[in-house]
Design an enzyme around this catalytic site. Structure first.
Site, mmCIF file in Angstrom:
data_model
loop_
_atom_site.group_PDB
_atom_site.id
_atom_site.type_symbol
_atom_site.label_atom_id
_atom_site.label_comp_id
_atom_site.label_asym_id
_atom_site.label_seq_id
_atom_site.Cartn_x
_atom_site.Cartn_y
_atom_site.Cartn_z
ATOM 1 C CE1 TYR A 64 -0.925 -8.838 -10.121
ATOM 2 C CE2 TYR A 64 -2.489 -7.040 -10.185
ATOM 3 C CZ TYR A 64 -1.190 -7.496 -10.062
ATOM 4 O OH TYR A 64 -0.171 -6.601 -9.880
ATOM 5 C CG HIS A 129 2.344 -6.985 -14.790
ATOM 6 N ND1 HIS A 129 1.184 -7.692 -14.528
ATOM 7 C CD2 HIS A 129 2.990 -6.925 -13.600
ATOM 8 C CE1 HIS A 129 1.148 -8.049 -13.262
ATOM 9 N NE2 HIS A 129 2.249 -7.610 -12.672
HETATM 10 P P1 NAD Z 1 0.279 -6.030 0.049
HETATM 11 O O1 NAD Z 1 1.578 -5.760 0.686
HETATM 12 O O2 NAD Z 1 -0.643 -4.912 -0.183
HETATM 13 O O3 NAD Z 1 -0.412 -7.179 0.918
HETATM 14 C C1 NAD Z 1 -1.652 -7.725 0.570
HETATM 15 C C2 NAD Z 1 -2.059 -8.750 1.623
HETATM 16 O O4 NAD Z 1 -2.303 -8.070 2.844
HETATM 17 C C3 NAD Z 1 -3.364 -9.451 1.256
HETATM 18 O O5 NAD Z 1 -3.340 -10.767 1.795
HETATM 19 C C4 NAD Z 1 -4.399 -8.618 1.984
HETATM 20 O O6 NAD Z 1 -5.569 -9.355 2.206
HETATM 21 C C5 NAD Z 1 -3.657 -8.280 3.257
HETATM 22 N N1 NAD Z 1 -4.129 -7.065 3.943
HETATM 23 C C6 NAD Z 1 -4.533 -5.883 3.406
HETATM 24 N N2 NAD Z 1 -4.880 -5.012 4.368
HETATM 25 C C7 NAD Z 1 -4.694 -5.647 5.550
HETATM 26 C C8 NAD Z 1 -4.877 -5.268 6.906
HETATM 27 N N3 NAD Z 1 -5.318 -4.061 7.240
HETATM 28 N N4 NAD Z 1 -4.579 -6.182 7.865
HETATM 29 C C9 NAD Z 1 -4.119 -7.407 7.540
HETATM 30 N N5 NAD Z 1 -3.930 -7.832 6.273
HETATM 31 C C10 NAD Z 1 -4.207 -6.954 5.284
HETATM 32 O O7 NAD Z 1 0.614 -6.792 -1.325
HETATM 33 P P2 NAD Z 1 -0.047 -6.845 -2.755
HETATM 34 O O8 NAD Z 1 -1.509 -7.103 -2.729
HETATM 35 O O9 NAD Z 1 0.805 -7.766 -3.530
HETATM 36 O O10 NAD Z 1 0.228 -5.396 -3.339
HETATM 37 C C11 NAD Z 1 -0.769 -4.419 -3.452
HETATM 38 C C12 NAD Z 1 -1.195 -4.187 -4.879
HETATM 39 O O11 NAD Z 1 -0.142 -3.571 -5.610
HETATM 40 C C13 NAD Z 1 -1.542 -5.442 -5.681
HETATM 41 O O12 NAD Z 1 -2.859 -5.872 -5.398
HETATM 42 C C14 NAD Z 1 -1.345 -4.938 -7.083
HETATM 43 O O13 NAD Z 1 -2.466 -4.180 -7.486
HETATM 44 C C15 NAD Z 1 -0.133 -4.023 -6.934
HETATM 45 N N6 NAD Z 1 1.147 -4.721 -7.199
HETATM 46 C C16 NAD Z 1 1.693 -4.623 -8.441
HETATM 47 C C17 NAD Z 1 2.864 -5.286 -8.734
HETATM 48 C C18 NAD Z 1 3.452 -5.174 -10.110
HETATM 49 O O14 NAD Z 1 2.963 -4.431 -10.929
HETATM 50 N N7 NAD Z 1 4.511 -5.881 -10.416
HETATM 51 C C19 NAD Z 1 3.506 -6.066 -7.770
HETATM 52 C C20 NAD Z 1 2.946 -6.124 -6.507
HETATM 53 C C21 NAD Z 1 1.771 -5.444 -6.228
#
Ligand code: NAD
Length: 324
Positions: A64, A129
């Site tokens: 990231y 990952h």
């Molecule tokens: P998410 O679906 O959580 O969306 C994140 C987006 O939504 C960001 O732009 C954030 O600023 C916004 N957001 C958060 N809260 C909000 C709210 N209340 N209102 C409006 N917008 C809001 O997607 P993500 O960040 O990709 O996934 C969450 C976490 O999961 C990642 O940060 C990561 O740690 C993990 N993840 C891991 C993998 C993997 O291992 N392959 C893949 C995806 C995500």
């Protein structure tokens, strides 16, 4: 007079690990600026507010922001000034800004680099990952055994695997002794537009693995602002989600709140990781979880949004290399 205690998010057991994770987890990919720039002050403030509201689980990766997320998360956790045992940190290995490498050598070096950036002596969970981009047989025969050695050395407490296609989890879990992989992290498969992880839950539970579901907002699809430029969804899926967000907004409802509450509703999922980059988002997401636990979700609006998303329900996108 002292003010009443702040409502906090609930804790849930993670498989057989003995860990109790906050049901809302702090996804730290936004701290790597992947959804736009975030200042150090904002990052530190978001982590502080999350911890204050009961969020004890933080997930990052060297991938990231090309290691930036790990560095900023490390700084933010240190600024909390609380004992290490009070928070749970997961990071990853095998995926980097310059590509994938799941070799034993690389993942063994990787954890030392991650620990340095995070300013920690150990991480609670180290996850391979996005394993669909590597050879799944290498994950089984080489990467996971290397992680077992790291576990014995005390650098990590538990082993996880992550990725998009759900078949990767069964492939790996069917080929290793029970208890080798402690946790799976699935993303974009337990939300309003795609709930396909649900069918796999009985299998995962039978294997005794802890279940983490990430991206309840479908990486920005289910937000008023919409997804980032790099989002891999089809134009059709993006348009349907945009229509759903507008529909909610016009009725004074918030699509993100509805989406997070949907994902939190299944208690077989120990933690729902939401990417957060501001104190306001932390506050909104904690409030959504607390309201779900106290007054329940808005079933009427949810049914209306599900109807809008029906034509694209469970539509996903390709990820990874073809396995031989
Ligand atoms: P998410 O679906 O959580 O969306 C994140 C987006 O939504 C960001 O732009 C954030 O600023 C916004 N957001 C958060 N809260 C909000 C709210 N209340 N209102 C409006 N917008 C809001 O997607 P993500 O960040 O990709 O996934 C969450 C976490 O999961 C990642 O940060 C990561 O740690 C993990 N993840 C891991 C993998 C993997 O291992 N392959 C893949 C995806 C995500």
């Amino acid at each position: 007079m002292a003010s009443p205690p702040l409502p906090k998010v609930e804790l849930r057991e993670l498989g057989n690990t003995g860990l109790k994770l906050s049901c809302v987890g702090f996804g730290a990919s936004p701290l790597g600026n992947v959804f736009g720039p975030v200042s150090d002050d904002e990052a530190i403030g978001s982590v502080r507010e999350a911890f204050r509201r009961g969020i004890n689980f933080f997930d990052t990766s060297p991938y990231y922001g090309g290691t930036l997320s790990e560095k900023v998360l490390g700084k933010s956790l240190k600024a909390l000034g609380v004992p290490r045992s009070e928070y749970i940190v997961a990071t990853k290995c095998g995926r980097y800004a310059d590509g994938f490498d799941f070799s034993a050598d690389r993942v063994t070096k990787s954890i030392d680099e991650s620990l340095e950036r995070l300013q920690l002596d150990y991480v609670d969970i180290l996850q391979c990952h996005d394993i669909e981009f590597g050879s799944l047989d290498q994950i089984v025969n080489e990467t996971i055994p290397a992680l077992k050695t790291l576990k014995e050395a005390g650098k990590i407490r538990f082993i996880g695997i992550t990725g998009l296609p759900l078949g990767i989890f069964t492939y790996v879990l069917d080929r290793i002794p029970a208890g080798t992989v402690d946790v799976i992290l699935s993303y974009c498969h337990f939300g309003i537009n795609d709930s396909t992880l649900e069918d796999l839950l009985p299998y995962l539970k039978s294997k005794g693995v802890g279940i983490i579901s990430a991206s309840p907002l479908a990486m920005g699809l289910l937000t008023e602002c919409g997804p980032p430029e790099w989002h891999p969804a089809s134009a059709e899926l993006k348009a349907a989600c945009r229509a759903a967000a507008v529909y909610c907004k016009e009725r004074g409802k918030n699509i993100s709140k509805l989406a997070l509450q949907y994902s939190l509703s299944n208690k077989d999922i120990s933690s729902v990781l939401v990417g957060m980059n501001s104190v306001i988002q932390v506050e909104e997401n904690v409030t959504a979880a607390v309201e779900l636990a106290t007054i329940g979700k808005d079933e009427k609006t949810l049914a209306e949004v599900e109807a809008i998303l029906k034509p694209v329900k469970n539509q996903t996108w390709p990820s990874g290399i073809q396995q031989s």
